[in-house]
Design an enzyme around this catalytic site. Sequence first.
Site, PDB file in Angstrom:
ATOM      1  N   GLU A   1       0.815  -1.337  -0.063  1.00 41.18           N
ATOM      2  CA  GLU A   1       0.057  -0.048  -0.074  1.00 41.18           C
ATOM      3  C   GLU A   1       0.868   1.340  -0.196  1.00 41.18           C
ATOM      4  O   GLU A   1       0.572   2.286  -0.872  1.00 41.18           O
ATOM      5  CB  GLU A   1      -0.853   0.241   1.118  1.00 41.18           C
ATOM      6  CG  GLU A   1      -1.701   1.239   1.566  1.00 41.18           C
ATOM      7  CD  GLU A   1      -1.622   1.679   2.821  1.00 41.18           C
ATOM      8  OE1 GLU A   1      -1.753   0.819   3.701  1.00 41.18           O
ATOM      9  OE2 GLU A   1      -1.495   2.996   3.140  1.00 41.18           O
TER      10      GLU A   1
ATOM     11  N   ASP B   1       0.662   3.655  -3.062  1.00 40.69           N
ATOM     12  CA  ASP B   1       0.154   5.280  -2.911  1.00 40.69           C
ATOM     13  C   ASP B   1       1.044   5.999  -3.986  1.00 40.69           C
ATOM     14  O   ASP B   1       0.431   6.923  -4.327  1.00 40.69           O
ATOM     15  CB  ASP B   1       0.226   5.375  -1.460  1.00 40.69           C
ATOM     16  CG  ASP B   1       0.288   6.963  -1.058  1.00 40.69           C
ATOM     17  OD1 ASP B   1      -0.785   7.395  -1.052  1.00 40.69           O
ATOM     18  OD2 ASP B   1       1.420   7.581  -0.788  1.00 40.69           O
TER      19      ASP B   1
ATOM     20  N   ASP C   1      -6.799   1.177   1.002  1.00 38.64           N
ATOM     21  CA  ASP C   1      -5.583   0.612   1.297  1.00 38.64           C
ATOM     22  C   ASP C   1      -5.458  -0.649   0.157  1.00 38.64           C
ATOM     23  O   ASP C   1      -4.309  -0.813  -0.339  1.00 38.64           O
ATOM     24  CB  ASP C   1      -5.368   0.096   2.604  1.00 38.64           C
ATOM     25  CG  ASP C   1      -5.207   1.291   3.647  1.00 38.64           C
ATOM     26  OD1 ASP C   1      -5.040   2.529   3.210  1.00 38.64           O
ATOM     27  OD2 ASP C   1      -5.355   1.065   4.727  1.00 38.64           O
TER      28      ASP C   1
ATOM     29  N   GLU D   1      -4.705   0.864  -3.210  1.00 34.90           N
ATOM     30  CA  GLU D   1      -3.236   0.998  -3.291  1.00 34.90           C
ATOM     31  C   GLU D   1      -2.291  -0.127  -3.312  1.00 34.90           C
ATOM     32  O   GLU D   1      -1.251  -0.130  -4.034  1.00 34.90           O
ATOM     33  CB  GLU D   1      -2.972   2.185  -2.274  1.00 34.90           C
ATOM     34  CG  GLU D   1      -3.690   3.347  -2.414  1.00 34.90           C
ATOM     35  CD  GLU D   1      -3.303   4.436  -1.232  1.00 34.90           C
ATOM     36  OE1 GLU D   1      -3.517   5.716  -1.477  1.00 34.90           O
ATOM     37  OE2 GLU D   1      -3.119   3.812  -0.200  1.00 34.90           O
TER      38      GLU D   1
END
Lengths: 230, 230
Positions: free
Chosen positions: B48, B52, B121, B124
């Site tokens: 994650e 991101d 999450d 990502e």
Amino acid sequence: MDNQLAKLLEERFGIVFHDINLAEQAFTHSSYVNEHRNLHLSDNERLEFLGDAVLELLVSQYLYREYPNLPEGKLTKTRAAIVREESLAQFATDCGFDAFVKLGKGEENSGGRTRPSLLCDLFEAFLGALYLDQGLAAVLQFLETVVYPQVEAGAFSHERDHKTRLQEVLQKSGDVLIDYRLIKEEGPAHERIFVTEVYCDDKMIGIGQGKSKKLAEQAAAANALQSLGK
Amino acid sequence: MDNQLAKLLEERFGIVFHDINLAEQAFTHSSYVNEHRNLHLSDNERLEFLGDAVLELLVSQYLYREYPNLPEGKLTKTRAAIVREESLAQFATDCGFDAFVKLGKGEENSGGRTRPSLLCDLFEAFLGALYLDQGLAAVLQFLETVVYPQVEAGAFSHERDHKTRLQEVLQKSGDVLIDYRLIKEEGPAHERIFVTEVYCDDKMIGIGQGKSKKLAEQAAAANALQSLGK
């Protein structure tokens, strides 16, 4: 593009821009554009927007790969320490970029050339321009010279902060005075080397050198820890 | 990897993971790892962290190129709207990913599977896994299917927010009641189509369809503006 800047980029970093305009734009602050409206210039703000994200990805990828056992929380903390304004401003100065940014007169007179937020934006804008001109691999190569060595040296990681560890070790048996003394600074501006000694109650216990004061102090602390068998 | 998940990824997005473990990990929540310590699994949190940053760069690059005249401030605002938790959770659901995330029992019972932060999450982490497995171009291709069409449709841009513009136009000559009514929802879960009508003081003034309620409402507002000659 400024000849001196082109020379700096090529000689120090091996970078030759295909699109000179992109490099020009990265070094053009909005205050300069506002004072020279007749020139129809573009400032570096959009490049900064892009460069910010390029840096974020490359730093994330570096940390993800180099620290396979670090949990997400610590990765995020370390990334934040690396990409924060103060660090990026320091990188811009380390690279000698501050000398080349074009500022308006007001900005220049009020000390814009040394203002961290302006230098941070400049550094990000440069990365954005390099990314557009030559892609992710070129930015990676640049960061391998400028940013990653400092991360490896522990400049951003609490896990690897030798100064903090040294302090903890020395103060276990009561208060002591620890200080770092810069004893030498040599080499040309763009390849400066700093030498620092660390003292505990006026006794020299370690020495180290590095490309910045911060790195030299970390190295001195690491050296002291080693001598102390820690 | 879950066969149904592999099928979804391949049939809908043309994605076949080389390293199945990466895909597995992206869909593994920490609560599941904690309940199955004997399996020595890794949760999706580090992926994650990486995903991101991958998303941030690709969205920035997209906005930079698609909106050559948008100033930095507006680029930043639009990017923030796209990468915020609520949007990413919606993308995860749109992709049908929510059905496949492995949760601990406690997390499942407390509604974790529909919790925006968990879904954000997950989305990502999936991007992070895809990036490690197949590089930036593969993630770009995925976003071209899932994210960019919504940006183009104006779902995140105040500049292109038809609902806000319709409201401004209609309320110029006094207060009116504008409401959006979902009149149809059809197609399989992963290719759902929503049809919405917009009413002004109970009179139907526009109709539109889209892949989400939000997009259908935007389309209805755009249709109403068009009929009104705006």
